[in-house]
Design an enzyme around this catalytic site. Structure first.
Site, mmCIF file in Angstrom:
data_model
loop_
_atom_site.group_PDB
_atom_site.id
_atom_site.type_symbol
_atom_site.label_atom_id
_atom_site.label_comp_id
_atom_site.label_asym_id
_atom_site.label_seq_id
_atom_site.Cartn_x
_atom_site.Cartn_y
_atom_site.Cartn_z
ATOM 1 N N HIS A 151 -7.980 5.837 45.452
ATOM 2 C CA HIS A 151 -9.190 6.653 45.551
ATOM 3 C C HIS A 151 -8.840 8.109 45.261
ATOM 4 O O HIS A 151 -7.818 8.589 45.752
ATOM 5 C CB HIS A 151 -9.770 6.544 46.962
ATOM 6 C CG HIS A 151 -10.970 7.414 47.150
ATOM 7 N ND1 HIS A 151 -12.198 7.085 46.619
ATOM 8 C CD2 HIS A 151 -11.129 8.597 47.793
ATOM 9 C CE1 HIS A 151 -13.057 8.041 46.925
ATOM 10 N NE2 HIS A 151 -12.443 8.972 47.634
ATOM 11 N N GLY A 158 -24.914 -3.278 12.822
ATOM 12 C CA GLY A 158 -24.736 -2.620 14.134
ATOM 13 C C GLY A 158 -23.614 -3.246 14.927
ATOM 14 O O GLY A 158 -23.702 -3.404 16.140
ATOM 15 N N ARG A 173 0.802 -1.231 0.000
ATOM 16 C CA ARG A 173 0.000 0.000 0.000
ATOM 17 C C ARG A 173 0.835 1.283 0.000
ATOM 18 O O ARG A 173 0.292 2.389 -0.054
ATOM 19 C CB ARG A 173 -1.016 -0.011 1.147
ATOM 20 C CG ARG A 173 -0.483 0.298 2.513
ATOM 21 C CD ARG A 173 -1.600 0.557 3.531
ATOM 22 N NE ARG A 173 -2.399 -0.614 3.791
ATOM 23 C CZ ARG A 173 -3.732 -0.625 3.800
ATOM 24 N NH1 ARG A 173 -4.398 0.481 3.534
ATOM 25 N NH2 ARG A 173 -4.387 -1.734 4.066
#
Ligand code: FAD
Ligand code: NAI
Length: 468
Positions: free
Chosen positions: A447, A182, A38
């Site tokens: 956290h 889908g 390509r």
């Protein structure tokens, strides 16, 4: 044709499977070449797949978020040309990066189309139109990838009737877009154009979106979320055909089980009904290598065709059509050549759909586990109860664990949520290590992070979460 010195390994195809195999082979000390037709390395993924689509997904998300979520900004305007330029910059930077890696590792990059002309021989027609060259190799690795499956009767022009390749390069936002299929491409590319203002209708033959392999709960949740974002869905619906007129395209549909015919109109139609292996011009017939009924090159567990030193990896053979799966196979195939053994754990290959929120999963779906008849536990935790997601105002989705009821071993993990594609890595590692949900639940997660939702879903599988 002139002849060149023999290589230890020649790889045909420079996509994620092929270029990774070539670099690995050179690293193993093998004299290696990679043939690519390509004109750029990186294959489908880098040139017209993963990378350009993620650039558009990221930028269209930012645009959409600014337009819809940040209320006090005025004059936000889409600059589609700039968005496409950003995509091209990412693609060209990355393809040059692979060329650099080839040079660094000593891989010969041959620009042209490779055709097998013998068991150890490949003829290359150079891209620049020069004289064909014959290369000889002790080992050949085929990594020629896949192409979009066409829809019979709808001619692709990549402008108005497009595959993903045209859908990443539209020059205007369509008013109305119909997506046939889908699955992952339909939902990712449908999201891009829906966010930029198109009215997108997805027509899916089956009763659920997400393509093969998505957990049914997750598919339903995702459909609700995308519907809220404005995408329309017609499930259990068959496309009968279409008429491409000067002003619009008419697509005829009916219920999959049969029924009344309906018509939808659009200015762009995206055909996204799957991809098929690409072997055109490869010359498999010259050496008697077989493909199966779906065009996949037939191989054994060590990626060998019936000619043992010709191996095959990636989209052109069996398994999930994913870049990271092709890469793993590239490395394993080379290790079979250099060391006699290689390894890919097909039970722990993650899938990610880069919508917003993202969907990510690894291991078995609930429907697959149910079908085995094995007793199982489910632990789930919603992002709406996660402090970081709440701070980010990004609370849609959840984490779902499926575990063996007797042993607590994790069988599958399914996430819909912000950054699910990054979070699933923890789940993949857990599966690789044969972890239980309790292993995750007893591991400290920082956290406030989204990953606390992951820990709490694990806790929900063997005990109870704290925050829900
Ligand atoms: P390919 O990437 O298809 O590469 C094969 C190469 O071989 C091509 O460049 C081709 O030109 C070359 N070739 C073919 N025949 C010859 C020949 N005879 N001689 C020389 N060269 C030849 N996967 C993910 O994991 N994550 C994603 O986010 C993702 N997004 C995607 C988005 C889109 C729109 C599409 C279409 C695909 C996406 N994929 C994604 C899938 C991914 O692109 C493929 O799984 C992956 O590219 C397969 O790699 P491969 O090396 O097998 O083949
Ligand atoms: P897909 O296989 O994911 O989905 C195709 C969908 O089209 C399926 O839901 C199927 O039921 C439906 N379909 C098939 N024929 C139909 C018809 N005639 N009418 C209506 N619906 C029909 O294929 P998709 O989306 O084309 O993608 C191809 C592959 O590319 C994927 O399987 C995936 O491996 C890869 N990919 C991966 C991405 C990622 O990892 N994020 C992104 C994009 C592509």
């Amino acid at each position: 044709a002139s002849e060149t010195p023999e290589h230890d390994v020649i790889v045909i195809g420079g996509g994620p499977g092929g270029y990774v195999a070539a670099i690995k082979a050179a690293q193993e000390g093998l004299k290696t070449a990679c043939i690519e037709k390509r004109g750029a390395l990186g294959g489908t993924c880098l040139n017209v797949g993963c990378i350009p689509s993620k650039s558009l997904l990221n930028n269209s998300h930012i645009y959409h978020q600014i337009l819809h979520d940040v209320k006090n900004l005025e004059g936000v305007k889409l600059n589609l040309t700039q968005m496409m330029k950003a995509k091209e910059t990412s693609v060209s930077g990355l393809t040059k990066g692979i060329e650099y890696l080839f040079k660094k590792n000593g891989v010969d990059y041959i620009k042209g189309t490779g055709t097998l002309t013998g068991e150890n021989e490949i003829k290359v027609n150079p891209l620049d139109g020069g004289e064909a060259q014959t290369y000889r190799a002790k080992n050949i690795i085929i990594a020629t990838g896949s192409e979009a499956t066409p829809f019979p009767g709808l001619e692709i022009d990549e402008k108005r009737v497009v595959t993903s390749t045209g859908a990443i390069a539209l020059t205007e936002v369509p008013k109305k877009m119909i997506v046939i299929g889908g699955g992952i491409i339909g939902l990712e590319m449908g999201s891009v154009w829906s966010r930029l203002g198109a009215e997108v209708t997805v027509v899916e033959y089956l009763g659920a979106i997400g393509g093969p392999g998505m957990d049914a709960d997750m598919a339903k949740t995702m459909q609700k979320i995308l519907s809220k974002q404005g995408m329309k869905f017609k499930l259990n619906t068959k496309v009968l055909g279409g008429d491409v007129n000067a002003d619009d395209i008419k697509i005829k549909i009916e219920a999959a089980k049969g029924g009344k015919e309906e018509q939808l109109d659009a200015d762009v139609v995206l055909v996204a009904i799957g991809r098929r292996p690409y072997t055109s011009g490869l010359g498999l017939e010259n050496v008697g290598i077989e493909t199966d009924e779906r065009g996949r090159i037939v191989i054994d567990q060590e990626y060998r065709t019936k000619i043992p030193h010709i191996r095959v990896i990636g989209d052109v053979t069996f398994g999930a059509m994913l870049a990271h799966k092709a890469e793993e196979e590239g490395i394993a195939a080379v290790e079979y050549i250099s060391k006699g053994h290689g390894h890919v754990n097909y039970g722990a290959i993650p899938s990610v759909m880069y919508t917003h929120p993202e969907a990510a999963w690894v291991g078995q779906t609930e429907q697959e586990v149910k079908a085995t008849g094995k007793p199982y536990n489910i632990g789930s935790f919603p992002f709406s109860a996660n402090s970081r997601a709440k701070t980010n105002l990004d609370t849609e989705g959840m984490v779902k664990f499926i575990t063996d009821k007797e042993t607590d071993r994790i069988l599958g993990i399914h996430i819909i949520g912000p950054n699910a594609g990054e979070m699933i890595a923890e789940g993949v590692l857990a599966l690789e290590y044969g972890a239980s949900s309790e292993d995750i639940g007893r591991t400290s997660h920082a956290h406030p992070t989204l990953s606390e939702a992951f820990k709490e879903a694990a806790m929900a599988a063997y005990s109870k979460p704290i925050h829900a």
